[in-house]
Design a protein around this motif. Structure first.
Motif, PDB file in Angstrom:
ATOM      1  N   THR A   1      55.443  -4.784 -25.992  1.00 38.64           N
ATOM      2  CA  THR A   1      55.746  -3.402 -26.376  1.00 38.64           C
ATOM      3  C   THR A   1      54.669  -2.438 -25.908  1.00 38.64           C
ATOM      4  O   THR A   1      54.933  -1.252 -25.753  1.00 38.64           O
ATOM      5  N   ARG A   2      53.486  -2.946 -25.657  1.00 42.32           N
ATOM      6  CA  ARG A   2      52.412  -2.088 -25.120  1.00 42.32           C
ATOM      7  C   ARG A   2      52.586  -1.872 -23.623  1.00 42.32           C
ATOM      8  O   ARG A   2      52.107  -0.893 -23.080  1.00 42.32           O
ATOM      9  N   GLU A   3      53.226  -2.787 -22.952  1.00 43.25           N
ATOM     10  CA  GLU A   3      53.434  -2.716 -21.497  1.00 43.25           C
ATOM     11  C   GLU A   3      54.912  -2.479 -21.215  1.00 43.25           C
ATOM     12  O   GLU A   3      55.603  -3.336 -20.691  1.00 43.25           O
TER      13      GLU A   3
ATOM     14  N   ALA B   1      60.783 -13.121 -17.048  1.00 50.22           N
ATOM     15  CA  ALA B   1      59.554 -13.873 -17.348  1.00 50.22           C
ATOM     16  C   ALA B   1      59.097 -13.611 -18.778  1.00 50.22           C
ATOM     17  O   ALA B   1      58.663 -14.530 -19.480  1.00 50.22           O
ATOM     18  N   ILE B   2      59.222 -12.371 -19.231  1.00 49.63           N
ATOM     19  CA  ILE B   2      58.877 -12.038 -20.621  1.00 49.63           C
ATOM     20  C   ILE B   2      59.746 -12.858 -21.574  1.00 49.63           C
ATOM     21  O   ILE B   2      59.272 -13.420 -22.555  1.00 49.63           O
ATOM     22  N   GLY B   3      61.041 -12.916 -21.270  1.00 50.23           N
ATOM     23  CA  GLY B   3      61.950 -13.696 -22.103  1.00 50.23           C
ATOM     24  C   GLY B   3      61.618 -15.178 -22.085  1.00 50.23           C
ATOM     25  O   GLY B   3      61.748 -15.865 -23.097  1.00 50.23           O
ATOM     26  N   GLY B   4      61.157 -15.678 -20.944  1.00 50.58           N
ATOM     27  CA  GLY B   4      60.770 -17.078 -20.854  1.00 50.58           C
ATOM     28  C   GLY B   4      59.587 -17.408 -21.742  1.00 50.58           C
ATOM     29  O   GLY B   4      59.555 -18.458 -22.403  1.00 50.58           O
ATOM     30  N   VAL B   5      58.616 -16.502 -21.793  1.00 52.78           N
ATOM     31  CA  VAL B   5      57.466 -16.707 -22.678  1.00 52.78           C
ATOM     32  C   VAL B   5      57.915 -16.639 -24.133  1.00 52.78           C
ATOM     33  O   VAL B   5      57.513 -17.458 -24.962  1.00 52.78           O
ATOM     34  N   TYR B   6      58.761 -15.683 -24.430  1.00 50.37           N
ATOM     35  CA  TYR B   6      59.310 -15.540 -25.782  1.00 50.37           C
ATOM     36  C   TYR B   6      59.972 -16.841 -26.240  1.00 50.37           C
ATOM     37  O   TYR B   6      59.699 -17.348 -27.333  1.00 50.37           O
TER      38      TYR B   6
ATOM     39  N   TRP C   1      56.885  -3.396 -17.975  1.00 52.15           N
ATOM     40  CA  TRP C   1      57.295  -4.756 -17.667  1.00 52.15           C
ATOM     41  C   TRP C   1      58.800  -4.941 -17.822  1.00 52.15           C
ATOM     42  O   TRP C   1      59.399  -5.728 -17.104  1.00 52.15           O
ATOM     43  N   VAL C   2      59.416  -4.247 -18.763  1.00 48.11           N
ATOM     44  CA  VAL C   2      60.842  -4.472 -19.026  1.00 48.11           C
ATOM     45  C   VAL C   2      61.743  -3.743 -18.040  1.00 48.11           C
ATOM     46  O   VAL C   2      62.944  -3.989 -18.011  1.00 48.11           O
ATOM     47  N   THR C   3      61.202  -2.866 -17.224  1.00 45.40           N
ATOM     48  CA  THR C   3      62.032  -2.156 -16.250  1.00 45.40           C
ATOM     49  C   THR C   3      62.243  -2.963 -14.974  1.00 45.40           C
ATOM     50  O   THR C   3      63.128  -2.647 -14.199  1.00 45.40           O
TER      51      THR C   3
END
Length: 160
Positions: free
Chosen positions: A26-28, A40-45, A31-33
């Motif tokens: 949420t600070r970056e 990759a964010i979802g993979g870490v999640y 990254w979601v755009t």
């Protein structure tokens, strides 16, 4: 340590890691755009969420109701393996490919022990203990993903 206590602590720790990862993402917001970064964010999640869920199911079923944790571990491991394999198919970085391939392999073994609990007999552990060890390895790979994500120049956010 009692297996039930382990899974309680393990699950709480994994949910904490999910929350910390949410804080990072949420600070970056940039990254979601970017679709590859968003995947990759979802993979870490998922690397932290799925083990947390397995830990909860292990507490519900425990040693007395092994069908509960075995079925949930199989279903969650298959979902995690498929999701991770899909990410692996899009990776070009050898380090990420190695981490994700390791995670897929662990998910496969988790599912196999769920289906065939007798696989734990040769090493003298109960199946739920083997699963605990595999989940620890899975979370360690999740940490490797975070480390790679945050410090590797090809996927770290650009400094402007």
């Amino acid at each position: 340590m009692d297996v039930s206590t382990f899974y309680a602590l393990f699950s709480a720790t994994c949910f904490t890691l999910v929350g910390l990862w949410w804080g990072v993402t949420t600070r970056e917001t940039s990254w979601v755009t970017d679709p590859p970064r968003r995947r990759a964010i979802g993979g870490v999640y998922l690397a932290f969420l799925l083990p947390a869920l397995m830990g909860l199911f292990a507490q519900v079923g425990g040693v007395t109701e092994p069908e509960v944790w075995r079925i949930s571990f199989i279903v969650i491991a298959v979902a995690g393996g498929v999701a991770t394999a899909r990410l692996l198919a899009t990776d070009t970085d050898p380090a990420l490919m190695t981490i994700r391939a390791g995670a897929v392999a662990i998910y496969v073994v988790i599912a196999l022990v769920g289906v065939f609990p007798g696989l734990a007999e040769p090493i003298g552990l109960r199946p739920i203990q083997v699963e605990a060890l595999l989940l620890v390895l899975l979370v360690a790979l999740g940490h490797a993903l975070v480390w790679h994500w945050l410090v590797h120049e090809t996927i770290a956010p650009e400094v402007t």
